[in-house]
Design an enzyme around this catalytic site. Structure first.
Site, PDB file in Angstrom:
ATOM      1  CB  ALA A 262      -0.914  -0.007   1.228  1.00  0.00           C
ATOM      2  CG  HIS A 758      -0.282  11.556  -7.856  1.00  0.00           C
ATOM      3  ND1 HIS A 758      -1.356  12.268  -8.363  1.00  0.00           N
ATOM      4  CD2 HIS A 758      -0.802  10.416  -7.347  1.00  0.00           C
ATOM      5  CE1 HIS A 758      -2.459  11.575  -8.171  1.00  0.00           C
ATOM      6  NE2 HIS A 758      -2.151  10.456  -7.547  1.00  0.00           N
TER       7      HIS A 758
END
Length: 1099
Positions: A262, A758
């Site tokens: 994750a 990101h």
């Protein structure tokens, strides 16, 4: 994972190690690092040049323009360096609007030189390769180098040459210096690529004669390439930006992130801040930070972070506990707010992650009350209804306000509520019920439940061929326009795909989507996974079960499924490049979606180049994919079926969107479906710096499609792709209305640089900030809202205008067919139950940590309970006293072996010499254990216990067994006797008598022994009998077992388990011994066999 800045010292260490000798670098390895606590004597001793040369010292903490700020001491000696550092170490300074403490310094030899000997060189990455900037003047007064430096761009697979450098960069430099300087720049560039730098700036670069010195250096490495370059990099640290301290909690979360599939991120901005966030999703985390800052909360925002990628309950608990511990350390009179937010998840089980958060909230209940925390929750996605229910329940018991909202509430609406700028609704939102409601028809937007009819054709059977646009604008726009005019749309009802990886859940989701869209055949033709042989996997097509082939080799899949034109690549970041390159060798492939996050930038650039050459469209990397309602969806895009139905993704609307974030793409599905007639197509191009296809590529496809009436673009901070949209609008190439917003506006309000979720979400210059890009989009003519909080309003405004002008005509809503719910998901929701196939009560591997009878494995080692303690947990479900654990271990030790002659060892040896494997040989030995060999433990325990419990005297017991013609189990030994006792029994008796609280059955057995040995001296209590009776004493008198439990364990054979487990060690030893001795096949000698055949043969 992204481009990370490194210290100047680490950058110069990499140069010193890896720059070729031909570069003529003279100050290789000549630097030292110190801080306010350094041992100066040791530093000078290990860097002797410090005593003999003039020195320069400066902070090494990612501070720009140190010369302008007076943070460099030149031309001094060791004592001068010491004094300068002592005056500044651990002192706070202000750089622009950023305050920070000076801690780390770098010391180097001072290089006397002239101004004209200073140069500037910089290498940085571009989408197609890398660029080299050079200017013939360097130093602190260089000014706007971007506007005046000379530049050459090197393609991703192109090598730079000295002649190219000299011809295009060194025009203002003396020709005498060309060869030396050109060679240095070439070697520097090669090292830059080899070590996966993304940015490398040297200013000034000094050249004295033919000697080159790197004076000041700034650099960034691609952290995603760590798995490729860990040996070359060595121990590299990525320090925080100046002005932000490195907190141990950040390191803890980074460690969790590194060990997890994750994504877990945490950056502490203001530990005393009032506003704390716990947001799911990389894009959503930026949006929430933006909204907080837009509403005036920038100075009070305490942290930035995100958890995404389906973390487990334990991982979410660890993350939430860390945030809560930071939040509740200091109290404030005005209290604090915690925003637990997120978009609509694609595949994360919201209820599971919320359970982890709830555990943490309960643990910090007292601190939350004392800190006067108010909690605001908004979430959507798989099983989110159950997650919200759990949150509401815990809110009633926590004693702090907890406000819970779902997908009916705009994603960022809770921010205004938390900051007090908008009211909190008096009534809670309507309970959305279960995910199953959409599938079972309990509550839907239709009057009489979900209609049961099915369509005979899909919503989007017609394939529109875009027309060529000849408008001449920039080459980028022409290229995008050319791509959009190549014929077929990217996806249609006939799109067929191959899935790389055994992603059963994603495949089933795609098939369910196909079914609800009334496709005639599944969109998944096959799967490819090179680690298994060819086989078939079972999936559901509506109610019917179908088989989908899985191939070991991609070539077989392509050959057998020539209709496939799309690859959905679930390969890991390490193998995604290889599998994508292989797929592009097949001409039938037109589109590839790369799901993996963390692919190094250099590898992505190579993929982009090859894709352009092969005319293949790449979606990703670092994406969830895309969706074309009524036609095709990639992998987990769109989430569960309830979200697909709620967002009306089963049929096309009039709005197409493109986003970077995968999580935010699902939120856009929700926003668009609530404010327009729905989505026509949506693509998440991916969060990496260089996505395979750009905003412009997809916007031009949408522009050419007559069924698309308006477009939505969700950009973000970092990069310049959005300016191509501006240019397209201005030039008229983009004529349809486009609603645009770039997230990350909060970045300009932070005093230090923040790397968002990101990899590409980081501005390297003013033009890359979200604020400037939003302004440019608005100026160009895009419809830009004031904030993301108003994005839904702007979309509705543009859509309503198109409806009012007749551009969009309302279409009749056609109901989708029902899709059966998977059994596993129905069970997750608590809708069904069924008896389990079998039950277990000794261990549980399902959670974050293995449990033995409820005891975490970490506790097993922490308490050092040993093998005996583990046996107590797994065999008896009890935490036995330490003496009992030791007794079990003693039993295993004394029963481990009894030589090679016994039947079990003999069998093991014979099998081993026959070349059989370990398991077969061990099993052969174990199969001999029974009443005649090793099986006396249970028998002795039963016989002695029964006699003792009946009150028989030892003599009476012996006489009774004689009358029944039964042997007394555990009595007798072939060799040992009363005069030659078995030392194993002696050892055990000493331990038992010293540690057991009482031994009535053992004492009784000893009295029986006196009777039997009076007849014959070898009729002693043997080791089997001793263990059997002593074990009964343990069960009955240790205080852990009831009489019924004690009797049951004897009855079910637990005691023989001791012999089996112990003797297995010996059998394995005999097997290994025979293999080590390389013994051949065993054949029993004739002279040891008595042949007793009949003397005469009778027919």
């Amino acid at each position: 994972m992204s481009a990370k800045a490194i210290s100047e010292a680490d950058g110069k260490l990499l140069l010193s190690k890896h720059l070729k000798d031909s570069s003529n670098l003279k100050n290789r390895f000549k630097f030292a690092t110190v801080n306010g606590y350094s041992d100066w004597n040791a530093t000078v001793a290990s860097n002797t040049w410090m005593n003999s040369e003039k020195l320069i010292v400066k902070p090494d903490q990612l501070i720009k323009r140190r010369g302008k700020l007076g943070l460099i001491k030149l031309n001094t000696d060791v004592e001068g360096v010491k004094g300068w550092v002592k005056e500044r170490a651990q002192k706070e300074i202000v750089v622009g609007s950023t305050k920070g403490i000076l801690k780390n310094f770098i010391i180097e030899p001072f290089v006397p030189h002239k101004q004209e000997e200073e140069y500037y060189v910089c290498i940085y990455g571009t989408r197609t390769g890398d660029a080299i900037l050079f200017y013939h003047e360097g130093g602190v007064d260089i000014g706007d180098v971007d506007s005046k430096a000379k530049k050459i761009e090197i393609d991703v697979e192109e090598d730079v040459t000295v002649s190219n450098i000299c011809e295009n960069l060194l025009g203002e430099v003396s020709k005498n210096a060309h060869e030396t300087l050109g060679t240095f720049i070439k070697d520097l560039f090669n090292m830059y690529r080899y070590l996966h730098f993304t940015y490398l700036e040297i200013n000034p670069l000094v050249m004295c004669g033919t000697d080159i010195y790197v004076i000041d250096m700034a650099a960034k490495l691609d952290q995603c390439a760590e798995f490729l370059c860990s040996r070359e990099w060595g121990t590299i640290e990525f320090p925080p930006p100046f002005g932000r301290e490195a907190y141990p909690e950040e390191a803890y979360i980074a460690d969790l992130d590194a060990k997890s599939g994750a994504s877990l991120k945490l950056t502490i901005l203001n530990p005393k801040g009032r506003i704390w966030t716990m947001v799911a999703g990389g894009g959503a985390s930026v949006v929430y930070s933006d909204t907080i800052c837009d509403l005036g909360g920038a100075s009070e925002l305490a942290n930035y972070g995100e958890y995404s990628g389906a973390p487990s309950e334990q991982q979410t608990y660890d993350y939430a506990r860390t945030v809560l511990s930071l939040m509740t350390r200091e109290q404030r009179e005005d209290g604090k707010v915690l925003i637990i937010g997120g978009g609509i998840a694609n595949f994360t089980n919201v209820a599971a992650t919320f359970k982890g958060i709830v555990r943490a909230l309960k643990e910090y209940q007292t601190q939350l009350r004392q800190t006067k925390v108010s909690i605001f929750v908004r979430r959507g996605g798989p099983n989110y209804q159950e997650g919200l229910r759990v949150m509401r329940e815990v809110g009633q018991s926590l004693g702090v306000p907890v406000h819970v909202f779902g997908t009916e509430t705009h994603m960022t609406a809770i921010v205004g509520m938390a900051l007090g700028t908008s009211p909190i609704p008096d009534k809670p939102p309507t309970d959305p019920g279960h995910t199953a409601n959409f599938l079972l028809g309990a509550t839907t937007q239709y009057n009489n439940g979900t209609p049961r009819c099915s369509r005979t054709s899909s919503f989007a059977d017609a394939d529109h061929v875009p027309k060529e646009n000849g408008d001449g604008v920039t080459s980028v726009i022409r290229q995008a326009a050319k791509k959009s005019a190549l014929g077929k749309p990217m996806f249609s009802t006939k799109t067929r795909s191959i899935i790389w990886g055994l992603q059963s859940r994603a495949v089933q989701g795609m098939l369910d989507f196909d079914f609800v869209c009334s496709r005639k055949e599944p969109s998944v033709a096959a799967m490819v996974y090179p680690f298994i042989g060819d086989h078939k996997l079972k999936f559901y097509w509506g109610h019917k079960e179908i088989l989908i082939p899985a191939y070991k080799n991609m070539s077989d899949a392509m050959e057998r499924h020539p209709e496939v034109d799309t690859l959905v690549n679930f390969a890991s970041l390490r193998s995604a490049e290889e599998s994508t390159i292989e797929a592009m060798q097949y001409k039938q492939i037109r589109t590839i979606a790369i799901i993996a996050e963390g692919i190094p930038e250099a590898k992505t650039k190579k993929l982009i180049k090859l894709a352009n050459e092969k005319n293949v469209s790449i979606i990703g990397p670092a994406t969830v994919g895309g969706v074309k309602p009524g036609c095709f969806k990639i992998g987990n895009t769109g989430g569960m079926m309830d979200n697909i139905l709620a967002s009306k993704l089963y049929r096309p609307g009039s709005v197409a969107y493109v986003s970077r974030s995968g999580g935010m793409s699902n939120e856009l599905n929700n926003i668009i479906s609530r404010n327009t007639d729905g989505v026509y197509e949506g693509v998440a191009i991916g969060g990496d710096k260089y996505p395979g296809t750009t905003f412009m590529d997809h916007i031009m496809r949408y522009e050419k499609n007559p069924d698309i009436k308006m477009m939505v673009m969700l950009g973000e901070v970092g990069g310049t792709e959005e300016y191509k949209i501006c240019e397209g609008i201005k030039s008229g190439v983009i004529s349809k209305p486009i609603v645009a917003w770039c997230i990350g506006t909060c970045a300009t309000m932070f005093t230090s640089e923040v790397q968002f979720g990101h990899a590409g979400a980081c501005a390297n210059q003013q033009s890359e900030t979200a604020v400037v890009k939003n302004e440019a989009l608005a100026t160009a003519g895009a419809h830009v809202p004031k904030s993301f909080n108003e994005l839904n309003v702007k979309i509705k405004e543009v859509y309503d205008d198109l409806v009012s002008r007749g551009v969009i005509l309302a279409a009749e809503e056609v109901p989708p067919p029902t899709v059966p719910m998977d059994y596993s998901w129905a069970r997750e929701l608590g809708l069904i139950r069924k008896p389990a196939s079998f039950m277990t009560s000794i261990s549980d591997e399902r959670g974050q940590e293995l449990l033995y009878a409820g005891m975490p494995i970490s506790r097993v080692f922490k308490d050092d309970i040993g093998i005996g303690g583990v046996l107590g947990l797994l065999w008896f479900q009890k935490r036995l006293p330490m003496y009992a654990c030791k007794f079990l271990e003693h039993c295993l030790m004394v029963t481990a072996d009894h030589g090679p002659a016994v039947s079990g060892a003999h069998n093991t040896i014979v099998c081993a010499r026959a070349g059989k494997d370990l398991i077969s040989s061990l099993t052969s030995g174990l199969l001999t254990i029974g009443d005649r060999f090793g099986g006396a433990l249970d028998g002795a325990a039963k016989q002695f216990s029964e006699a003792y419990d009946r009150g028989l005297l030892p003599m009476e017991f012996v006489n009774e067994m004689r009358k029944k013609h039964k042997l007394i189990m555990g009595i007798g030994h072939r060799v040992k006797s009363i005069n030659n006792p078995d030392q194993r029994v002696v050892i055990l008796q000493e331990f038992v008598k010293a540690n057991f609280p009482s031994t009535p059955l053992l004492d009784y057995a000893r009295e029986v022994e006196k009777v039997t040995t009076a007849k014959k001296p070898n009729l002693i209590l043997n080791v089997d009998g001793f263990i059997g009776v002593a074990f009964v004493d343990l069960l009955r008198n240790c205080g852990c077992f009831t009489p019924e439990e004690s009797a049951e364990y004897v009855e079910i054979g637990a005691l023989n388990g001791i012999f089996v487990l112990g003797r297995s060690m010996g059998f394995i030893g005999h097997y290994l011994d025979q293999r080590r001795l390389k013994q051949g096949l065993y054949r029993h000698p004739w002279d040891d066999i008595s042949y007793v055949l009949p003397e005469t043969y009778s027919a």
